[in-house]
Scaffold this active site. Structure first.
Site, mmCIF file in Angstrom:
data_model
loop_
_atom_site.group_PDB
_atom_site.id
_atom_site.type_symbol
_atom_site.label_atom_id
_atom_site.label_comp_id
_atom_site.label_asym_id
_atom_site.label_seq_id
_atom_site.Cartn_x
_atom_site.Cartn_y
_atom_site.Cartn_z
ATOM 1 N N GLY A 245 -4.444 1.104 1.419
ATOM 2 C CA GLY A 245 -4.498 1.205 2.654
ATOM 3 C C GLY A 245 -4.345 2.766 3.237
ATOM 4 O O GLY A 245 -4.552 3.633 2.331
ATOM 5 N N ASP A 246 -5.021 2.760 4.538
ATOM 6 C CA ASP A 246 -4.722 4.101 5.066
ATOM 7 C C ASP A 246 -4.246 4.124 6.611
ATOM 8 O O ASP A 246 -4.521 3.053 7.328
ATOM 9 C CB ASP A 246 -6.318 4.657 5.170
ATOM 10 C CG ASP A 246 -6.235 6.346 5.474
ATOM 11 O OD1 ASP A 246 -5.544 6.949 4.688
ATOM 12 O OD2 ASP A 246 -7.050 6.436 6.373
ATOM 13 N N GLN A 247 -3.715 5.058 7.013
ATOM 14 C CA GLN A 247 -3.554 5.056 8.410
ATOM 15 C C GLN A 247 -3.633 6.391 9.102
ATOM 16 O O GLN A 247 -3.609 7.548 8.422
ATOM 17 C CB GLN A 247 -2.077 4.830 8.771
ATOM 18 C CG GLN A 247 -1.504 4.753 9.831
ATOM 19 C CD GLN A 247 -0.041 4.117 9.922
ATOM 20 O OE1 GLN A 247 0.020 2.762 9.909
ATOM 21 N NE2 GLN A 247 1.020 4.991 10.151
ATOM 22 N N ALA B 16 -5.354 0.516 7.999
ATOM 23 C CA ALA B 16 -6.099 -0.552 7.436
ATOM 24 C C ALA B 16 -5.691 -1.034 6.097
ATOM 25 O O ALA B 16 -4.785 -0.284 5.419
ATOM 26 C CB ALA B 16 -7.653 0.040 7.152
#
Length: 232
Positions: A107-109, A144
């Protein structure tokens, strides 16, 4: 006196709602699934995933996130690119075992504020400026989640968005946050750590889930897992 008591009660309720324990209790529980590989070094993602009941191993993607995507463009596109790059990096290291039935999660944010993308603060001064700015207007998180079946090679990805509004955060509170836990805040996109007990009393409103703001929307994770396992 009644007005002050009401404000005190509201502050108490927000502290109860946004505390780490409360956030962990509110996650979406996952059905019985294959074991996961969590491709993240984020403590909050580990805590949230554990609270879903999932069993998982941990690996770090070790990629240069800042070499990927456009920081002046669409944040949803950026976080999907980074989450996908993390998955690609880890899949390349995990393909030696053809019988691996685990599901990889990456994930990434980012935080968006005043129309600009914010990632992890570069230093304590930027971290302080980020936290102080949240008194002025709401900020949002765009994250994501990418799921990849190591057994079938199937992959699915989704984006979650949430927002948080703060009342005025006093300078002495910001000073205490930086002094006590500055290095921890610097590991968070936008220097945003809503579950911190000193920050929680100043939260006015959270939209679309504290877990989402903490970096892992467990509702989205559950939907993506259902899609991956049921081949929709």
């Amino acid at each position: 006196a009644e007005y002050r008591n009401t404000l005190s009660m509201l502050a108490y309720l927000w502290m109860a709602t946004v505390s780490l324990d409360a956030a962990l209790r509110s996650v979406s529980k996952l059905p019985s699934t294959p074991k996961f590989v969590l491709g993240s070094s984020s403590r909050s993602r580990r805590q949230l995933l554990a609270a879903t009941g999932a069993s998982f191993d941990i690996m770090s993607p070790d990629i240069d996130e800042y070499a990927i995507g456009d920081r002046t463009g669409d944040p949803a596109t950026l976080v999907k690119l980074v989450a996908t790059a993390k998955a690609d990096a880890l899949v390349a290291r995990l393909l030696d075992d053809e019988k691996d039935q685990r599901i990889l999660i990456t994930g990434d944010q980012v935080v968006t504020f005043d129309g600009k993308i914010r990632e992890k603060p570069k230093d304590l001064n930027e971290c302080r400026a980020f936290v102080q700015s949240y008194s002025r207007k709401p900020c949002a998180t765009v994250g994501a989640i990418c799921l990849h079946s190591l057994e079938t090679g199937k992959r699915t990805i989704g984006v979650h968005e949430a927002s948080v509004s703060f009342s005025d955060i006093p300078d002495d509170v910001v000073d205490s946050l930086i002094r006590q836990d500055g290095p921890t805040f610097m590991k968070c996109a936008g220097g945003l750590m809503v579950e911190h007990p000193l920050l929680a009393p100043y939260i006015v409103q959270v939209r679309h889930g504290v877990d989402s703001i903490m970096g892992l929307s467990t509702a989205l994770l559950k939907d993506l897992l259902d899609e991956l396992l049921n081949d929709k």
